[in-house]
Structure formats: structure tokens, C-alpha cells
Scaffold this active site. Structure first.
Site, PDB file in Angstrom:
ATOM      1  N   HIS A 151      48.126  37.538  40.116  1.00 37.55           N
ATOM      2  CA  HIS A 151      47.230  36.793  39.229  1.00 37.55           C
ATOM      3  C   HIS A 151      48.034  35.741  38.488  1.00 37.55           C
ATOM      4  O   HIS A 151      49.111  36.013  37.975  1.00 37.55           O
ATOM      5  CB  HIS A 151      46.609  37.770  38.223  1.00 37.55           C
ATOM      6  N   ASP A 175      35.315  41.631  29.295  1.00 33.56           N
ATOM      7  CA  ASP A 175      36.154  40.427  29.333  1.00 33.56           C
ATOM      8  C   ASP A 175      35.290  39.190  29.569  1.00 33.56           C
ATOM      9  O   ASP A 175      35.512  38.154  28.944  1.00 33.56           O
ATOM     10  CB  ASP A 175      37.235  40.526  30.423  1.00 33.56           C
ATOM     11  N   ARG A 202      35.374  33.104  23.680  1.00 30.16           N
ATOM     12  CA  ARG A 202      36.696  32.519  23.368  1.00 30.16           C
ATOM     13  C   ARG A 202      36.749  31.066  23.801  1.00 30.16           C
ATOM     14  O   ARG A 202      37.314  30.216  23.120  1.00 30.16           O
ATOM     15  CB  ARG A 202      37.804  33.308  24.083  1.00 30.16           C
ATOM     16  N   SER A 246      42.752  40.406  28.468  1.00 29.69           N
ATOM     17  CA  SER A 246      41.825  39.816  29.436  1.00 29.69           C
ATOM     18  C   SER A 246      42.391  39.940  30.857  1.00 29.69           C
ATOM     19  O   SER A 246      41.727  40.428  31.776  1.00 29.69           O
ATOM     20  CB  SER A 246      41.608  38.341  29.060  1.00 29.69           C
ATOM     21  N   LYS A 283      41.248  43.056  33.790  1.00 29.49           N
ATOM     22  CA  LYS A 283      40.662  42.682  35.093  1.00 29.49           C
ATOM     23  C   LYS A 283      41.506  43.227  36.242  1.00 29.49           C
ATOM     24  O   LYS A 283      40.992  43.668  37.260  1.00 29.49           O
ATOM     25  CB  LYS A 283      40.569  41.156  35.219  1.00 29.49           C
TER      26      LYS A 283
HETATM   27  N1  URA Z   1      43.372  34.072  32.313  1.00 30.33           N
HETATM   28  C1  URA Z   1      42.544  35.125  32.028  1.00 30.33           C
HETATM   29  O1  URA Z   1      42.067  35.813  32.920  1.00 30.33           O
HETATM   30  N2  URA Z   1      42.274  35.388  30.734  1.00 30.33           N
HETATM   31  C2  URA Z   1      42.783  34.664  29.710  1.00 30.33           C
HETATM   32  O2  URA Z   1      42.504  34.969  28.574  1.00 30.33           O
HETATM   33  C3  URA Z   1      43.621  33.564  30.015  1.00 30.33           C
HETATM   34  C4  URA Z   1      43.916  33.305  31.338  1.00 30.33           C
END
Ligand code: URA
Length: 434
Positions: free
Chosen positions: A82, A161, A168, A183, A187
Site C-alpha cells: 500500500h 475509515d 477528513r 486509516s 484497511k
Molecule cells: N491513505 C489512506 O488510506 N488513508 C490516509 O489517511 C492517507 C493516505
């Protein structure tokens, strides 16, 4: 318990308990907490921060707000990767075929771009026919059969999230370590992989601007992973300049295919190979970096990685003839060459300015419901360290919006810093945190 008391406590710098954080996440999910109260708490967290216990509880309850993918029937060695987000960041699209061609399983759920350019899912959707809306069962069966699959992040995984991120995004509370860490990690945990490799960016094109902040974020994510029993590792690299030469959607797909054919831009190679070598190390495939590097080079030169890419595209209904005929990808009606105003060497290309130009050309979206022009984008014909002459083309703009050209050209010219002296070669990787 009342949300107003939790907001008040955080506003004054208090440390939230596990029960308070659980109450907050449950309240978001059952809509008993209003968006304006959530926004107020997010802003209080933005200014007062969260310690590692609070960040871990926040992550834990965000994971528990939805489904957790169980991939154990496929393998107990599943890798996920990621990126915290960047400009021209197409690394996933080279990383996945390399992993699958190495007989390692990767299961990748990705997002759409909200910001200046498209996300990985948008890039893939520029391939005619490519399906990213896989059901969980389809996703799992494709991972099993092809060793990899890539699908749009489903709303059923870490849904808290999704709700928090939407707020956000519109309350200017994205760029804060505990919120980014919870966040990303929630995930990734919900996505079911057991080896999680994070590509953490800093610089002008990233949420965090300095390597020190990126290191702090990485340490928090690795620690939260450890506390929640996941093996997380973070590769920190610079996002001051765009990655590769292409920024956009279909232009980036073209650059990915060229990479897999062996025409590897050095910066793309450095990041992709480092992430792949880290995955080899984590899964025990190769202990030595050198062995891993040679293996990866062979996957490219033998054509095995390109074949895997085609297999993935075909398995998700995409048209593989794009690999031999780029005109089958969406084409812009306007192609405009930006010229250098002076002689010298490229000392810097500001990633954020290039991203803004790209968005003006139609490659990004302002809000979720906006549609993207897959053909819009920028190709940087000159990159860091390369010589340029006055009047020489430094970038090509692709768009269907003739009236966007002038502003995009000004941004690109402003993004290029040209110096008299040739700058030194530089490594993009800052550190790897295990
Ligand atoms: N990527 C994400 O998945 N969440 C964030 O808060 C920032 C970047």
C-alpha cells in the site's frame, strides 16, 4: 458516555480510553454521532494528537467496524502493498505481476484517486473492459487462480475509515499521523494479508513533507501492526518529484507496460524492486537482496512479468491488445509540447505542481462523483539530472480541454527547476522500517 465529553477531553489534550474510542467508532457506524461532532473530534485529534495506545484502539475498532477478509484457504503467505499516495505512482501495477510471477500471492484492494490525479483503480479502468468491481468471492477466486487480483476497496471492509476519510477530506484533517496510520493499517488488516508492505512517501507530492515525519508515521504503523498481530514493514521514499515520466491514467498504463517490456525508468525500478525484495525477505523467498534483484531482472528480461500482467488484465476482462497497440488506450484530442525557457540541467520537478497541472487537464477529480478523463495526463520528456536546451520540449500535455492548456503549461514550467550545474545522482529510498 457522551460524545461531547469525549470531544471536550481531547480538546484539552486528554488521552482517550479504549471504551471512549469504541463508543466513538460505534457511534459513527450507527449514526448516533452527527458528522459535525465527528468533525469536531477529528479537529481536536489533529491539534492534540493521539498516543500509540489510542492509535491502536482506533485502528482496532475501525477494523472491527466491518468484514475481515479471510484468505487463509488460499495461502498463509499473502502479501499486500500500500502506498500512502504520490504523483505518477504506478508501482502497484508493476509490483503485482512481479510477485505473481515469483509464485507469491498478493491480494490488492485499492482506492480511486481523490486529489490531483487518479488512483490505481482509475488507472486500471483506463484499460478498455477492465473490471475492478469484483465481489469478494470473485476476488478470492482470482487470487487463487492467478496468484493476484486487484479490485476496488469494498465498503464492507473497515467502513468506519470510509466515513472518517470522507469527513477528513473536507475538514482539512487528513495530514496527521494517528489518523493516517489508523486509516491505512485498518484497511490493510481488514484486507486479510499477513505480510503488509507499506510504501510511505514524503515530499511535495505527499501528505507528509519531511522524511522525519514519514519515519514517525512508519514507526507508528509498524508498532500498531505488531500490537494487532500483523507483520508490517515500511519503505520510506521521496515524493518530491513525480515517479517515472508519466502522470495521469492511460499514460501511466503505457509506462507500466514499457517497464514490463524492459524499458525501466531508474526511479520506478528502484522503488518497485526494493518493495519486491522486501516481500522476498518477509516471505522467506530469498534472504539475500542480490539474489532477489537478479531474479527480478530475469522476470523482466524473460518476459515472464509482462505475461503475468496480460494474464491479470485478461482475467479481469481487460483488453490485452493494448500491450501491443497503445492507440487502443483512451487518446486525448489535444497534445501540447511545453518548452524549456533556458539551458541547463533539471535540478527538480515539483511533484505537486505537476499534479495540479494534470488535474487541470482533466486527469483528477474534485469530489467523488466527478468523472475522470482517462486520456488526460502529462509525459515528462526530461527528468532529474538530464540536460535541457532552451526551446527543447520538457513535457507533453494530453487533454481534451483546449482551454486548460495555458494554465497547465505555466504550472509545468514553474515545476521545473533548471540549474547550470549537473545535479548528483540520488537514491529515493530514505529508510526501511521493520
Ligand atoms: N491513505 C489512506 O488510506 N488513508 C490516509 O489517511 C492517507 C493516505
Amino acid at each position: 458516555m457522551k460524545i461531547i465529553d469525549i470531544i471536550e477531553k481531547k480538546k484539552k489534550g486528554g488521552v482517550l480510553t479504549e471504551d471512549e474510542i469504541k463508543f466513538f467508532i460505534n457511534g459513527i457506524m450507527d449514526n448516533s454521532i452527527e458528522d459535525y461532532q465527528t468533525s469536531a473530534l477529528l479537529m481536536a485529534i489533529y491539534f492534540q494528537g493521539m498516543n500509540i495506545d489510542e492509535t491502536t484502539f482506533l485502528t482496532k475498532y475501525m477494523v472491527e467496524s466491518g468484514e475481515i477478509l479471510d484468505l487463509s484457504s488460499i495461502s498463509d503467505n499473502i502479501v499486500d502493498k500500500h502506498s500512502t499516495g504520490g504523483v505518477g505512482d504506478k508501482i502497484t501495477l508493476m509490483f503485482l505481476p512481479l510477485m505473481a510471477a515469483s509464485d507469491l500471492y498478493t491480494a490488492k484492494l485499492s482506492g480511486r484517486g481523490l486529489g490531483h490525479t487518479g488512483g490505481t483503480i482509475d488507472k486500471l479502468e483506463s484499460i478498455p473492459g477492465f473490471r475492478t468491481d469484483l465481489s469478494i468471492d470473485e476476488f478470492k477466486s482470482k487470487v487463487k487462480e492467478h496468484k493476484t487480483a486487484i479490485a476496488a476497496q469494498t465498503l464492507s471492509l473497515a467502513p468506519a475509515d470510509g466515513k472518517l476519510y470522507a469527513l477528513r477530506d473536507v475538514t482539512s484533517t487528513v495530514d496527521i499521523i494517528p489518523l493516517i496510520a489508523s486509516s491505512v493499517v485498518s484497511k490493510k488488516i481488514a484486507s486479510g494479508a499477513n505480510h503488509i508492505i507499506l510504501d510511505v512517501k514524503y515530499g511535495s507530492g505527499a501528505f507528509l513533507k519531511t522524511p522525519e515525519e514519514a519515519q514517525k508515521l512508519s514507526e507508528v504503523m509498524v508498532e500498531v501492526g505488531k500490537r494487532l498481530n500483523r507483520n508490517i514493514c515500511a519503505v520510506i521514499s521521496s515524493m518530491n518529484q513525480p515517479l517515472g515520466r508519466a502522470v495521469g491514467n492511460s499514460v501511466e498504463i503505457q509506462e507500466v507496460i514499457e517497464f514490463l517490456k524492459g524499458n525501466m525508468e531508474p526511479d520506478l525500478k528502484e522503488i518497485t524492486f526494493t518493495l519486491a525484495q522486501t516481500a522476498f525477505e518477509k516471505t522467506g523467498k530469498f534472504a539475500s537482496k542480490e539474489e532477489g534483484f537478479k531474479y527480478l531482472e530475469n522476470l523482466i528480461s524473460s518476459g515472464a512479468a509482462l505475461e503475468k500482467f496480460k494474464e491479470i488484465v485478461a482475467s479481469q476482462n481487460g483488453d490485452i491488445s493494448i500491450c501491443d497497440d497503445y492507440t487502443k488506450l483512451p487518446q486525448a484530442s489535444v497534445k501540447y509540447e511545453v518548452k524549456s525557457l533556458k539551458d541547463g540541467f533539471v535540478k527538480n520537478i515539483d511533484a505537486l505542481k505537476v499534479a495540479k497541472a494534470c488535474k487541470n487537464l482533466g486527469a483528477g477529480r474534485e469530489k467523488k462523483s466527478d468523472s475522470i478523463d482517462y486520456s488526460a495526463g502529462i509525459y515528462l520528456t526530461q527528468k532529474y539530472g538530464e540536460p535541457v536546451c532552451k526551446g527543447e520540449t520538457i513535457a507533453v500535455l494530453y487533454t481534451n480541454k483546449q482551454d486548460a492548456i495555458k494554465e497547465a503549461e505555466a504550472l509545468v514550467i514553474d515545476a521545473f527547476e533548471i540549474s547550470d550545474e549537473e545535479p548528483k545522482a540520488q537514491s529515493l529510498i530514505y529508510k526501511i522500517i521493520h
